[in-house]
Write a protein that holds these residues in place. Sequence first.
Motif, PDB file in Angstrom:
ATOM      1  N   TYR A  90       0.837  -1.200   0.000  1.00  0.00           N
ATOM      2  CA  TYR A  90       0.000   0.000   0.000  1.00  0.00           C
ATOM      3  C   TYR A  90       0.869   1.246   0.000  1.00  0.00           C
ATOM      4  O   TYR A  90       2.080   1.190   0.255  1.00  0.00           O
ATOM      5  CB  TYR A  90      -0.962  -0.002   1.190  1.00  0.00           C
ATOM      6  CG  TYR A  90      -0.355  -0.257   2.550  1.00  0.00           C
ATOM      7  CD1 TYR A  90       0.406   0.703   3.208  1.00  0.00           C
ATOM      8  CD2 TYR A  90      -0.569  -1.469   3.205  1.00  0.00           C
ATOM      9  CE1 TYR A  90       0.943   0.473   4.460  1.00  0.00           C
ATOM     10  CE2 TYR A  90      -0.031  -1.717   4.464  1.00  0.00           C
ATOM     11  CZ  TYR A  90       0.723  -0.746   5.085  1.00  0.00           C
ATOM     12  OH  TYR A  90       1.259  -0.982   6.326  1.00  0.00           O
ATOM     13  N   ALA A  91       0.267   2.375  -0.283  1.00  0.00           N
ATOM     14  CA  ALA A  91       1.005   3.632  -0.409  1.00  0.00           C
ATOM     15  C   ALA A  91       1.777   3.962   0.870  1.00  0.00           C
ATOM     16  O   ALA A  91       1.226   3.861   1.969  1.00  0.00           O
ATOM     17  CB  ALA A  91       0.042   4.770  -0.752  1.00  0.00           C
ATOM     18  N   ASN A  92       3.043   4.314   0.706  1.00  0.00           N
ATOM     19  CA  ASN A  92       3.897   4.749   1.817  1.00  0.00           C
ATOM     20  C   ASN A  92       4.118   3.664   2.879  1.00  0.00           C
ATOM     21  O   ASN A  92       4.332   3.986   4.057  1.00  0.00           O
ATOM     22  CB  ASN A  92       3.316   6.007   2.478  1.00  0.00           C
ATOM     23  CG  ASN A  92       3.192   7.166   1.511  1.00  0.00           C
ATOM     24  OD1 ASN A  92       4.112   7.440   0.743  1.00  0.00           O
ATOM     25  ND2 ASN A  92       2.042   7.841   1.534  1.00  0.00           N
ATOM     26  N   VAL A 134     -11.454  -5.125  -0.495  1.00  0.00           N
ATOM     27  CA  VAL A 134     -10.214  -4.615   0.092  1.00  0.00           C
ATOM     28  C   VAL A 134      -9.508  -3.688  -0.898  1.00  0.00           C
ATOM     29  O   VAL A 134      -9.290  -4.052  -2.048  1.00  0.00           O
ATOM     30  CB  VAL A 134      -9.249  -5.757   0.468  1.00  0.00           C
ATOM     31  CG1 VAL A 134      -8.014  -5.204   1.168  1.00  0.00           C
ATOM     32  CG2 VAL A 134      -9.940  -6.790   1.344  1.00  0.00           C
ATOM     33  N   ASN A 135      -9.155  -2.513  -0.427  1.00  0.00           N
ATOM     34  CA  ASN A 135      -8.368  -1.584  -1.238  1.00  0.00           C
ATOM     35  C   ASN A 135      -6.903  -1.784  -0.867  1.00  0.00           C
ATOM     36  O   ASN A 135      -6.426  -1.262   0.138  1.00  0.00           O
ATOM     37  CB  ASN A 135      -8.791  -0.139  -0.970  1.00  0.00           C
ATOM     38  CG  ASN A 135      -8.012   0.859  -1.807  1.00  0.00           C
ATOM     39  OD1 ASN A 135      -7.100   0.499  -2.547  1.00  0.00           O
ATOM     40  ND2 ASN A 135      -8.358   2.129  -1.692  1.00  0.00           N
ATOM     41  N   PHE A 136      -6.184  -2.549  -1.675  1.00  0.00           N
ATOM     42  CA  PHE A 136      -4.808  -2.904  -1.339  1.00  0.00           C
ATOM     43  C   PHE A 136      -3.838  -1.732  -1.464  1.00  0.00           C
ATOM     44  O   PHE A 136      -2.670  -1.855  -1.086  1.00  0.00           O
ATOM     45  CB  PHE A 136      -4.338  -4.077  -2.203  1.00  0.00           C
ATOM     46  CG  PHE A 136      -4.909  -5.405  -1.771  1.00  0.00           C
ATOM     47  CD1 PHE A 136      -4.328  -6.121  -0.733  1.00  0.00           C
ATOM     48  CD2 PHE A 136      -6.039  -5.926  -2.393  1.00  0.00           C
ATOM     49  CE1 PHE A 136      -4.858  -7.338  -0.326  1.00  0.00           C
ATOM     50  CE2 PHE A 136      -6.572  -7.147  -1.989  1.00  0.00           C
ATOM     51  CZ  PHE A 136      -5.980  -7.854  -0.951  1.00  0.00           C
ATOM     52  N   THR A 137      -4.299  -0.596  -1.975  1.00  0.00           N
ATOM     53  CA  THR A 137      -3.435   0.586  -2.049  1.00  0.00           C
ATOM     54  C   THR A 137      -3.578   1.467  -0.817  1.00  0.00           C
ATOM     55  O   THR A 137      -2.823   2.428  -0.643  1.00  0.00           O
ATOM     56  CB  THR A 137      -3.768   1.432  -3.299  1.00  0.00           C
ATOM     57  OG1 THR A 137      -5.083   1.995  -3.158  1.00  0.00           O
ATOM     58  CG2 THR A 137      -3.726   0.589  -4.559  1.00  0.00           C
ATOM     59  N   THR A 140      -5.183   1.758   5.722  1.00  0.00           N
ATOM     60  CA  THR A 140      -6.259   1.466   6.671  1.00  0.00           C
ATOM     61  C   THR A 140      -7.086   0.277   6.216  1.00  0.00           C
ATOM     62  O   THR A 140      -7.441  -0.594   7.024  1.00  0.00           O
ATOM     63  CB  THR A 140      -7.169   2.697   6.851  1.00  0.00           C
ATOM     64  OG1 THR A 140      -6.390   3.778   7.372  1.00  0.00           O
ATOM     65  CG2 THR A 140      -8.304   2.382   7.820  1.00  0.00           C
ATOM     66  N   SER A 141      -7.402   0.214   4.924  1.00  0.00           N
ATOM     67  CA  SER A 141      -8.183  -0.896   4.400  1.00  0.00           C
ATOM     68  C   SER A 141      -7.451  -2.216   4.587  1.00  0.00           C
ATOM     69  O   SER A 141      -8.035  -3.209   5.045  1.00  0.00           O
ATOM     70  CB  SER A 141      -8.488  -0.678   2.909  1.00  0.00           C
ATOM     71  OG  SER A 141      -9.213  -1.766   2.379  1.00  0.00           O
ATOM     72  N   VAL A 142      -6.160  -2.224   4.266  1.00  0.00           N
ATOM     73  CA  VAL A 142      -5.365  -3.459   4.372  1.00  0.00           C
ATOM     74  C   VAL A 142      -5.226  -3.897   5.822  1.00  0.00           C
ATOM     75  O   VAL A 142      -5.474  -5.066   6.161  1.00  0.00           O
ATOM     76  CB  VAL A 142      -3.976  -3.256   3.741  1.00  0.00           C
ATOM     77  CG1 VAL A 142      -3.048  -4.426   4.092  1.00  0.00           C
ATOM     78  CG2 VAL A 142      -4.090  -3.122   2.231  1.00  0.00           C
ATOM     79  N   LEU A 143      -4.823  -2.989   6.694  1.00  0.00           N
ATOM     80  CA  LEU A 143      -4.578  -3.373   8.083  1.00  0.00           C
ATOM     81  C   LEU A 143      -5.873  -3.690   8.831  1.00  0.00           C
ATOM     82  O   LEU A 143      -5.890  -4.553   9.714  1.00  0.00           O
ATOM     83  CB  LEU A 143      -3.797  -2.273   8.798  1.00  0.00           C
ATOM     84  CG  LEU A 143      -2.370  -2.028   8.289  1.00  0.00           C
ATOM     85  CD1 LEU A 143      -1.664  -0.968   9.133  1.00  0.00           C
ATOM     86  CD2 LEU A 143      -1.556  -3.327   8.285  1.00  0.00           C
ATOM     87  N   SER A 144      -6.946  -3.019   8.483  1.00  0.00           N
ATOM     88  CA  SER A 144      -8.240  -3.331   9.115  1.00  0.00           C
ATOM     89  C   SER A 144      -8.697  -4.726   8.712  1.00  0.00           C
ATOM     90  O   SER A 144      -9.243  -5.482   9.527  1.00  0.00           O
ATOM     91  CB  SER A 144      -9.290  -2.291   8.716  1.00  0.00           C
ATOM     92  OG  SER A 144      -8.960  -1.021   9.231  1.00  0.00           O
ATOM     93  N   LEU A 191      -1.974  -0.551  13.765  1.00  0.00           N
ATOM     94  CA  LEU A 191      -3.131   0.326  13.642  1.00  0.00           C
ATOM     95  C   LEU A 191      -3.216   1.344  14.770  1.00  0.00           C
ATOM     96  O   LEU A 191      -3.628   2.493  14.559  1.00  0.00           O
ATOM     97  CB  LEU A 191      -4.427  -0.507  13.616  1.00  0.00           C
ATOM     98  CG  LEU A 191      -4.803  -1.143  12.281  1.00  0.00           C
ATOM     99  CD1 LEU A 191      -5.906  -2.174  12.484  1.00  0.00           C
ATOM    100  CD2 LEU A 191      -5.234  -0.085  11.270  1.00  0.00           C
ATOM    101  N   ASN A 192      -2.830   0.926  15.958  1.00  0.00           N
ATOM    102  CA  ASN A 192      -2.944   1.792  17.136  1.00  0.00           C
ATOM    103  C   ASN A 192      -1.705   1.613  18.015  1.00  0.00           C
ATOM    104  O   ASN A 192      -1.763   0.941  19.050  1.00  0.00           O
ATOM    105  CB  ASN A 192      -4.215   1.439  17.912  1.00  0.00           C
ATOM    106  CG  ASN A 192      -4.612   2.506  18.902  1.00  0.00           C
ATOM    107  OD1 ASN A 192      -3.976   3.551  19.010  1.00  0.00           O
ATOM    108  ND2 ASN A 192      -5.669   2.246  19.644  1.00  0.00           N
ATOM    109  N   PRO A 193      -0.579   2.207  17.601  1.00  0.00           N
ATOM    110  CA  PRO A 193       0.707   1.967  18.268  1.00  0.00           C
ATOM    111  C   PRO A 193       0.715   2.291  19.760  1.00  0.00           C
ATOM    112  O   PRO A 193       0.105   3.254  20.214  1.00  0.00           O
ATOM    113  CB  PRO A 193       1.662   2.913  17.511  1.00  0.00           C
ATOM    114  CG  PRO A 193       1.005   3.146  16.195  1.00  0.00           C
ATOM    115  CD  PRO A 193      -0.468   3.151  16.486  1.00  0.00           C
ATOM    116  N   LYS A 194       1.412   1.444  20.495  1.00  0.00           N
ATOM    117  CA  LYS A 194       1.659   1.649  21.929  1.00  0.00           C
ATOM    118  C   LYS A 194       0.378   1.850  22.743  1.00  0.00           C
ATOM    119  O   LYS A 194       0.338   2.637  23.684  1.00  0.00           O
ATOM    120  CB  LYS A 194       2.603   2.836  22.126  1.00  0.00           C
ATOM    121  CG  LYS A 194       3.965   2.641  21.476  1.00  0.00           C
ATOM    122  CD  LYS A 194       4.874   3.841  21.688  1.00  0.00           C
ATOM    123  CE  LYS A 194       6.226   3.632  21.020  1.00  0.00           C
ATOM    124  NZ  LYS A 194       7.133   4.790  21.202  1.00  0.00           N
TER     125      LYS A 194
END
Length: 239
Positions: A90-92, A134-137, A140-144, A191-194
């Motif tokens: 995905y982007a970035n 799923v939007n693989f680019t 949020t879509s990928v990790l969700s 998705l939600n660090p620390k």
Amino acid sequence: MSKQQQSSGLPTLPGGIEPVMVGRRLFLRYAGAFAAGGALIASCKNAEENPITVPVSVDLGTGDIGILNYAYALEQLEAAFYTQVVATPYANMSAAELAILTDIRNHEIIHREFFKAALGTMAIGALVPEFGTVNFTDRTSVLSTAKAFEDLGVSAYNGAGNLITSPDYLLLAGKIVSVEARHAAAIRDLLNPKSADFAGDDVVAPATGLDVASKPTAVLPIAQTFVKTPITGANLPTA
């Protein structure tokens, strides 16, 4: 008992089939092939060229074999998903994220190939994934989606544990579900660090400290939304 079976430590499956452990060389072969995305792209291309093809319904079977096929189906789904994620980042996507997702992909491929080899001729066929939602680019879509898959997988193994009669298979399921739980925690942290979400109240009951357990009747309809191949678990054990 063959030398191969002695080294694997697994019981012989019905019909005298001996389970086969997946070695490092075999894993590297699959990992390299799927990292290139060739198999997945070829599968998608074939589907586009044969749009009228209707996937044949798959019956997971009965008893321990049915439960192993149930786990195999879920591992197929996860392996296909992470293969696509790594093949088309995905982007970035950061280097750290790519490393984590690649490790998870590698684990899921090993799990998938282990069940395929262990089941032998009793294994269900290859399932056709459906990731149209799923939007693989999009990160949020990928990790969700990854979070949903991992949470589903952990709850599925937890819910199937008491349906397995072989102590050896139960031990294997326990080893695999612990890895899936590590995956779930890693994805939640991305998705939600620390935060405390790595073991959120939606998956670990605060009162008991135990993870969620879901039966096949609850898991399969959810998994089916990501698989074109119709799957039935009507003959799986229920108690």
